[in-house]
Scaffold this active site. Structure first.
Site, PDB file in Angstrom:
ATOM      1  CG  HIS A  18      -5.926   1.826   1.787  1.00  0.00           C
ATOM      2  ND1 HIS A  18      -6.268   1.233   0.591  1.00  0.00           N
ATOM      3  CD2 HIS A  18      -7.029   2.509   2.194  1.00  0.00           C
ATOM      4  CE1 HIS A  18      -7.519   1.532   0.285  1.00  0.00           C
ATOM      5  NE2 HIS A  18      -7.997   2.313   1.248  1.00  0.00           N
ATOM      6  CB  THR A  46      -6.056  -5.184  -2.662  1.00  0.00           C
ATOM      7  OG1 THR A  46      -6.928  -4.490  -3.545  1.00  0.00           O
ATOM      8  CG2 THR A  46      -4.663  -5.224  -3.264  1.00  0.00           C
ATOM      9  CG  HIS A  70     -10.736   2.102  -5.162  1.00  0.00           C
ATOM     10  ND1 HIS A  70      -9.665   2.200  -4.289  1.00  0.00           N
ATOM     11  CD2 HIS A  70     -11.503   3.197  -4.925  1.00  0.00           C
ATOM     12  CE1 HIS A  70      -9.790   3.300  -3.566  1.00  0.00           C
ATOM     13  NE2 HIS A  70     -10.893   3.916  -3.933  1.00  0.00           N
ATOM     14  CG  ASP A  86     -11.457   2.873   1.097  1.00  0.00           C
ATOM     15  OD1 ASP A  86     -12.657   3.138   1.304  1.00  0.00           O
ATOM     16  OD2 ASP A  86     -10.514   3.494   1.623  1.00  0.00           O
ATOM     17  CD  GLU A  87      -7.571  -1.774  -1.826  1.00  0.00           C
ATOM     18  OE1 GLU A  87      -7.739  -1.413  -3.002  1.00  0.00           O
ATOM     19  OE2 GLU A  87      -6.518  -1.565  -1.200  1.00  0.00           O
ATOM     20  CD  GLU A 131      -3.114  -0.866   0.240  1.00  0.00           C
ATOM     21  OE1 GLU A 131      -3.109   0.175  -0.441  1.00  0.00           O
ATOM     22  OE2 GLU A 131      -3.991  -1.732   0.131  1.00  0.00           O
TER      23      GLU A 131
END
Length: 331
Positions: free
Chosen positions: A116, A169, A202, A198-199, A76
């Site tokens: 992150h 991830t 995205h 979050d991953e 990260e």
């Protein structure tokens, strides 16, 4: 018209909706969580007690877990490499007129991802369970060494990569969250779960970009997907090394730790591939050239082929002792 020019046209076509993509898939700075929301507040009178509690709970976590958490943190923290790579993708322009919509996307995505590494780094520092200097040297090496994910400047290949990698991830951080919870570390579990969220967001964004490209340039997008699956998706930290070691020497050992504790396995790789095939309705895409039809056939059969190969994989039973995590500190 050349393939390169068609890709540029498609990127310009998608760019018309970039503000909508930012609004849908990213969160304003003032509204999204920040690392300090999830860690002991150094301004608080109870700061030292809170850190002591964090350190006591951290003692329960096993060796391979710490290796994986360190590897995830280093990955990260290498965001400068990933941002510079994406800024060079065909159709992304950070120079003319202050940058185009795609450069805005890359910067905003990077801003979210950057949190992150900040959060995990601070947690590791407070835990007292790792050698921060060794971790910092590995991070600097990883940024210095750069990376080559096999996409070149091709946006189609890059979006396949990011669609896959963001989901990978998510899997990794979510599994770390589950293991931390199992060992009673609810705070670490929560922060890893938030990172995983979050991953996933995205992943939805990048996979939507690919979905829209399939609608306007299906054959070339299919060929790009096949290309990336044929050469295999390399992890962002595939050049990982410890201090004093040669490039990439630590990555496979780190991957063994992740497989041993079930954080990210060969089966997960195959599952992600199948999820992308299903998400993009690869079997139903029409209007393909003969070459793209062959690429589709290859992709449809690939998960089953790789599943058979993965059955023969043997993961070492013993943990490699990393400079990042000294067993004595875990007692």
């Amino acid at each position: 018209m050349s393939v390169k020019n068609i890709r540029l046209e498609v990127m310009q076509f998608l760019e018309k909706n970039i503000d909508a993509f930012v609004d849908q898939y990213l969160i304003p700075v003032e509204d999204i969580w920040q690392p300090s929301d999830l860690l002991p507040d150094s301004r608080s009178e109870t700061f030292f007690e809170d850190v002591k509690e964090l350190r006591e709970i951290a003692k329960e976590l096993p060796y391979d877990f710490w290796v994986v958490l360190v590897g995830d943190t280093i990955t990260e923290e290498a965001l400068p490499t990933y941002e510079s790579w994406l800024m060079d993708v065909e159709g992304v322009n950070q120079v003319d007129e202050g940058g185009n919509g795609w450069s805005k996307w890359v910067r905003s995505w990077t801003g979210e991802e950057n949190r992150h590494g900040d959060l995990l780094n601070k947690y590791l520092y407070l835990s007292g369970r790792v050698n921060m200097r060794e971790i910092e040297m590995t991070t600097q090496h990883l940024i210095n060494d750069g990376f080559d994910i096999g996409t070149g400047r091709d946006p189609y290949k890059n979006f396949v990569y990011t669609s896959f990698q963001e989901l990978a991830t998510y899997v990794s951080h979510n599994r770390v969250s589950q293991i931390a919870k199992k060992f009673g570390d609810k705070k670490l579990s929560k922060l890893c779960k938030l990172i995983a969220g979050d991953e996933m967001r995205h992943h939805h964004a990048y996979s939507e970009f690919v979905h829209r490209i399939f609608q306007v340039d299906p054959s070339e997008m299919m060929l790009a997907f096949q290309y990336m699956m044929k050469q295999k998706i390399v992890m962002p930290a595939h050049f990982l090394r410890e201090s004093g070691e040669k490039i990439s020497t630590a990555f496979e050992l780190f991957s063994d730790s992740a497989q041993r504790i079930g954080v990210y396995t060969a089966t997960d790789y195959i599952d992600i591939m199948q999820k992308l095939i299903d998400k993009w309705d690869i079997s139903k895409i029409t209007g393909l050239t003969d070459e793209a039809e062959k690429a589709r056939d290859y992709l449809m059969k690939l998960p089953a082929r790789m599943a058979k190969i993965s059955e023969r994989l043997v993961i070492p039973a013993e943990s490699h002792i990393f400079k990042w995590v000294e067993p004595a500190t875990l007692r």
